[in-house]
Design a protein around this motif. Structure first.
Motif, PDB file in Angstrom:
ATOM      1  N   MET A  12      15.082 -79.999 -43.763  1.00 45.10           N
ATOM      2  CA  MET A  12      14.403 -79.580 -42.529  1.00 45.10           C
ATOM      3  C   MET A  12      15.128 -78.262 -42.055  1.00 45.10           C
ATOM      4  O   MET A  12      16.463 -78.318 -41.814  1.00 45.10           O
ATOM      5  CB  MET A  12      14.609 -80.337 -41.951  1.00 45.10           C
ATOM      6  N   GLU A  13      14.257 -77.158 -41.998  1.00 43.49           N
ATOM      7  CA  GLU A  13      15.122 -75.787 -41.237  1.00 43.49           C
ATOM      8  C   GLU A  13      15.503 -76.698 -39.848  1.00 43.49           C
ATOM      9  O   GLU A  13      14.515 -77.123 -39.090  1.00 43.49           O
ATOM     10  CB  GLU A  13      14.141 -74.895 -41.492  1.00 43.49           C
ATOM     11  N   MET A  14      16.412 -76.312 -39.525  1.00 51.32           N
ATOM     12  CA  MET A  14      16.762 -76.412 -38.118  1.00 51.32           C
ATOM     13  C   MET A  14      16.841 -75.644 -36.833  1.00 51.32           C
ATOM     14  O   MET A  14      17.377 -74.445 -37.930  1.00 51.32           O
ATOM     15  CB  MET A  14      18.585 -77.827 -37.621  1.00 51.32           C
ATOM     16  N   MET A  15      16.225 -75.227 -36.072  1.00 49.65           N
ATOM     17  CA  MET A  15      16.773 -74.412 -35.234  1.00 49.65           C
ATOM     18  C   MET A  15      17.438 -74.622 -33.896  1.00 49.65           C
ATOM     19  O   MET A  15      16.840 -75.666 -33.374  1.00 49.65           O
ATOM     20  CB  MET A  15      15.645 -73.496 -35.066  1.00 49.65           C
ATOM     21  N   GLY A  40       9.824 -71.528 -33.157  1.00 52.61           N
ATOM     22  CA  GLY A  40      10.006 -71.644 -34.972  1.00 52.61           C
ATOM     23  C   GLY A  40       8.825 -71.160 -35.691  1.00 52.61           C
ATOM     24  O   GLY A  40       9.490 -70.447 -35.658  1.00 52.61           O
ATOM     25  N   ARG A  41       8.575 -71.753 -37.071  1.00 49.97           N
ATOM     26  CA  ARG A  41       7.845 -71.055 -38.224  1.00 49.97           C
ATOM     27  C   ARG A  41       6.742 -71.003 -37.448  1.00 49.97           C
ATOM     28  O   ARG A  41       5.323 -71.228 -38.190  1.00 49.97           O
ATOM     29  CB  ARG A  41       7.997 -72.046 -39.125  1.00 49.97           C
ATOM     30  N   SER A  79       7.725 -86.158 -32.063  1.00 47.90           N
ATOM     31  CA  SER A  79       6.699 -85.375 -33.233  1.00 47.90           C
ATOM     32  C   SER A  79       5.380 -85.666 -33.989  1.00 47.90           C
ATOM     33  O   SER A  79       4.604 -86.536 -33.734  1.00 47.90           O
ATOM     34  CB  SER A  79       8.103 -85.422 -34.497  1.00 47.90           C
ATOM     35  N   HIS A 123       9.437 -76.801 -37.869  1.00 48.40           N
ATOM     36  CA  HIS A 123       9.806 -76.857 -38.444  1.00 48.40           C
ATOM     37  C   HIS A 123       9.160 -77.436 -39.938  1.00 48.40           C
ATOM     38  O   HIS A 123       8.373 -77.264 -39.891  1.00 48.40           O
ATOM     39  CB  HIS A 123      10.399 -78.032 -38.249  1.00 48.40           C
TER      40      HIS A 123
END
Length: 164
Positions: free
Chosen positions: A1-4, A23-24, A102, A159
């Motif tokens: 998972m892309e974490m920011m 985010g995205r 979430s 994400h």
């Protein structure tokens, strides 16, 4: 998972602006409770707030008025770098105290749940203040409301889940 990881400036800005949607997304949003009032609103249904683990009654919550999270996501626009990316997206809502909940893209945009995930600025016809927990994010379609009843929303981060 892309974490920011939000920068200190982003977190400070989130406190000043009430909450951010990042985010995205194509167009990150930074919105105050007053700005939320300018959007089309939805009135939720009253519900009993109960502890998820013990089912203990906490209190009755009168109808919230707020903006659908899906409306804000649509305004921000989702980055769809590869066909179907949006189907692998998750939305993590985080409160000022770090509590997080979430939602999946499918849940928000492909089930009735999305119609009842609100970012609320009013309860029982009365404006919510910071002391009341504004802005409040909650999922009115959940069987038990407490786990996804979040006060003092700081941010919603989108994400993209990677391949398994």
């Amino acid at each position: 998972m892309e974490m920011m990881t939000p920068t200190v400036a982003a977190v400070e800005h989130a406190v000043a602006a009430d909450f951010v949607l990042t985010g995205r997304v194509l167009r990150p949003l930074s919105l105050s409770v007053e700005q939320l009032r300018t959007y089309d609103s939805v009135l939720g249904k009253p519900f009993d707030l109960r502890c998820f683990t013990t089912n203990r009654y906490i209190r009755r919550v009168e109808p919230y008025r707020g903006v659908r999270l899906t409306d804000l996501v649509e305004q921000a626009g989702l980055r769809n770098d590869a066909p179907g990316d949006f189907k692998r997206m998750v939305f993590v809502a985080v409160a000022q105290d770090g509590y997080a909940v979430s939602f999946s893209w499918h849940e928000l945009f492909n089930t009735p749940v999305g119609e009842q995930v609100l970012i609320a600025y009013e309860c029982d016809g009365q404006p919510l203040s910071v002391e009341d927990g504004a802005p409040v994010l909650y999922s009115g379609a959940d069987i038990m409301a407490a786990p996804r009843h979040l006060k003092r929303l700081a941010r919603v981060v989108v994400h993209l889940l990677g391949p398994m």
